[in-house]
Write an enzyme that holds these catalytic residues in place. Structure first.
Site, PDB file in Angstrom:
ATOM      1  CG  ASN A  18      -1.863   1.130   1.290  1.00  0.00           C
ATOM      2  OD1 ASN A  18      -1.468   2.268   1.028  1.00  0.00           O
ATOM      3  ND2 ASN A  18      -3.099   0.874   1.612  1.00  0.00           N
ATOM      4  CG  HIS A  56       0.868   6.497   4.673  1.00  0.00           C
ATOM      5  ND1 HIS A  56      -0.082   7.483   4.808  1.00  0.00           N
ATOM      6  CD2 HIS A  56       0.410   5.433   5.365  1.00  0.00           C
ATOM      7  CE1 HIS A  56      -1.058   7.038   5.570  1.00  0.00           C
ATOM      8  NE2 HIS A  56      -0.789   5.792   5.921  1.00  0.00           N
ATOM      9  CG  HIS A  69      -8.469   3.956   0.846  1.00  0.00           C
ATOM     10  ND1 HIS A  69      -8.694   3.796   2.194  1.00  0.00           N
ATOM     11  CD2 HIS A  69      -9.675   4.258   0.309  1.00  0.00           C
ATOM     12  CE1 HIS A  69      -9.974   3.999   2.452  1.00  0.00           C
ATOM     13  NE2 HIS A  69     -10.588   4.294   1.328  1.00  0.00           N
ATOM     14  NE  ARG A  80      -9.597   8.208   3.986  1.00  0.00           N
ATOM     15  CZ  ARG A  80      -9.820   7.317   4.967  1.00  0.00           C
ATOM     16  NH1 ARG A  80      -9.056   6.274   5.103  1.00  0.00           N
ATOM     17  NH2 ARG A  80     -10.815   7.493   5.803  1.00  0.00           N
ATOM     18  NE  ARG A 109      -7.886  11.216   5.101  1.00  0.00           N
ATOM     19  CZ  ARG A 109      -8.342  10.600   6.184  1.00  0.00           C
ATOM     20  NH1 ARG A 109      -7.558   9.826   6.900  1.00  0.00           N
ATOM     21  NH2 ARG A 109      -9.588  10.758   6.567  1.00  0.00           N
ATOM     22  CD  GLU A 115      -6.925  -0.377   0.869  1.00  0.00           C
ATOM     23  OE1 GLU A 115      -7.061   0.706   1.474  1.00  0.00           O
ATOM     24  OE2 GLU A 115      -6.114  -1.236   1.217  1.00  0.00           O
ATOM     25  CB  THR A 169      -9.613   1.459   7.015  1.00  0.00           C
ATOM     26  OG1 THR A 169      -9.135   2.077   5.826  1.00  0.00           O
ATOM     27  CG2 THR A 169     -10.967   0.870   6.780  1.00  0.00           C
ATOM     28  CD  GLU A 205      -7.085  -6.380   2.773  1.00  0.00           C
ATOM     29  OE1 GLU A 205      -7.186  -6.220   1.538  1.00  0.00           O
ATOM     30  OE2 GLU A 205      -6.424  -5.620   3.516  1.00  0.00           O
ATOM     31  CG  HIS A 230      -5.625  -1.857   9.132  1.00  0.00           C
ATOM     32  ND1 HIS A 230      -5.227  -1.245  10.283  1.00  0.00           N
ATOM     33  CD2 HIS A 230      -6.168  -0.890   8.363  1.00  0.00           C
ATOM     34  CE1 HIS A 230      -5.544   0.033  10.227  1.00  0.00           C
ATOM     35  NE2 HIS A 230      -6.108   0.276   9.071  1.00  0.00           N
TER      36      HIS A 230
HETATM   37  N1  PXP Z   1      -5.893  -3.221   3.953  1.00  0.00           N
HETATM   38  C1  PXP Z   1      -6.855  -2.257   3.988  1.00  0.00           C
HETATM   39  C2  PXP Z   1      -8.205  -2.599   3.500  1.00  0.00           C
HETATM   40  C3  PXP Z   1      -6.549  -0.958   4.437  1.00  0.00           C
HETATM   41  O1  PXP Z   1      -7.505  -0.021   4.463  1.00  0.00           O
HETATM   42  C4  PXP Z   1      -5.224  -0.666   4.823  1.00  0.00           C
HETATM   43  C5  PXP Z   1      -4.876   0.722   5.249  1.00  0.00           C
HETATM   44  O2  PXP Z   1      -5.069   1.608   4.203  1.00  0.00           O
HETATM   45  C6  PXP Z   1      -4.268  -1.689   4.750  1.00  0.00           C
HETATM   46  C7  PXP Z   1      -4.634  -2.959   4.336  1.00  0.00           C
HETATM   47  C8  PXP Z   1      -2.838  -1.453   5.118  1.00  0.00           C
HETATM   48  O3  PXP Z   1      -2.736  -1.170   6.484  1.00  0.00           O
HETATM   49  P1  PXP Z   1      -1.346  -0.647   7.055  1.00  0.00           P
HETATM   50  O4  PXP Z   1      -1.063   0.661   6.406  1.00  0.00           O
HETATM   51  O5  PXP Z   1      -1.599  -0.549   8.522  1.00  0.00           O
HETATM   52  O6  PXP Z   1      -0.314  -1.693   6.707  1.00  0.00           O
END
Ligand code: PXP
Length: 236
Positions: free
Chosen positions: A6, A9, A42, A44, A48, A69, A100, A150, A190
């Site tokens: 992901n 960031h 994601h 959003r 953001r 996402e 999330t 997931e 997550h």
């Molecule tokens: N899976 C989903 C559905 C998420 O919303 C997120 C966070 O955006 C992640 C995985 C990844 O989580 P993390 O950034 O804590 O590794």
């Protein structure tokens, strides 16, 4: 087990200055070159971090798969149908949340979720539902037509190293087993990090982990020495 990275960031950091640095496409390329089997972002509703043009550019340039996402929102569904990512992951979304929080309540809105994902499935997009590792949510997910769930690993990650770790871990293991019995493929994500991720191997048949924050955080430190060294050299 596959690794979806992901990269939200990277966009968060870029947006802090409003320019182009760090380059999101370059970040995706590095993830793919180093073992990432898909790129997750994601989009959003408040945009953001990831912007519409990021998703359009990523779909053109990435070599693996784009996993988008998204919330149950018509305008985002429209974008997904236009760009056709490999997969989408339906997540709950609250504007005020930092990330999330909690899984999607599929059981409480079975018809709404089923209807919402229909056009996406018809367009050949793989659909995953981001849910808590809960029996009721797994059973409901199996009725929607989605191919994947997931599992939200946030509670496990939060409990890691504490008395509750085993309970939270067993919830994941049981939910994965039930989902697989019902014909669903299972991803997880997550809060997974370099300390807690190893237990995911104790869950048979997990397909892909989606990990963002811990990877981008570690990258700051693994890259910081070189970055300072290079600048010091240049200004000498
Ligand atoms: N899976 C989903 C559905 C998420 O919303 C997120 C966070 O955006 C992640 C995985 C990844 O989580 P993390 O950034 O804590 O590794």
């Amino acid at each position: 087990m596959l690794l979806g990275v992901n990269i939200d960031h990277v966009a968060t950091l870029r947006n802090a200055r409003g320019g182009f640095e760090p380059d999101l496409l370059k970040a995706a390329d590095i993830c793919e070159e180093n073992g990432g089997t898909s790129i997750t972002t994601h989009l959003r509703e408040d945009r953001r971090h990831i912007k519409d043009e990021d998703v359009c550019n990523l779909i053109k340039t990435i070599k693996t798969k784009l996993n988008l996402e998204m919330a149950i929102a018509d305008d985002i569904q429209k974008i997904a149908l236009e760009i056709k990512p490999h997969s989408i992951c339906l997540v709950p979304e609250k504007r005020q949340e930092v990330t999330t929080e909690g899984g999607l309540d599929v059981a409480g809105q079975l018809d709404r979720v089923s209807e919402f994902i229909k056009p996406l499935l018809n367009a050949g997009i793989i659909v995953s539902l981001f849910i808590d590792p809960d029996e009721e949510q797994v059973k409901a997910s199996a009725k929607t037509g989605a191919q994947f769930i997931e599992m939200h690993t946030g509670a496990y990650a939060g409990a890691f190293g504490s008395q509750n770790e085993e309970d939270e871990f067993l919830k994941l293991k049981d939910a994965a087993k039930l989902a697989q019995q019902l014909g669903l493929k299972v991803n997880a994500g997550h809060g997974l990090n370099y300390e807690n991720v190893h237990r995911m191997h104790e869950i048979p048949g997990l397909y892909e982990l989606n990990i963002g924050h811990s990877i981008i955080s570690r990258a700051v430190f693994t890259g910081l020495a070189e970055a300072v060294h290079k600048m010091a050299e240049l200004i000498k």
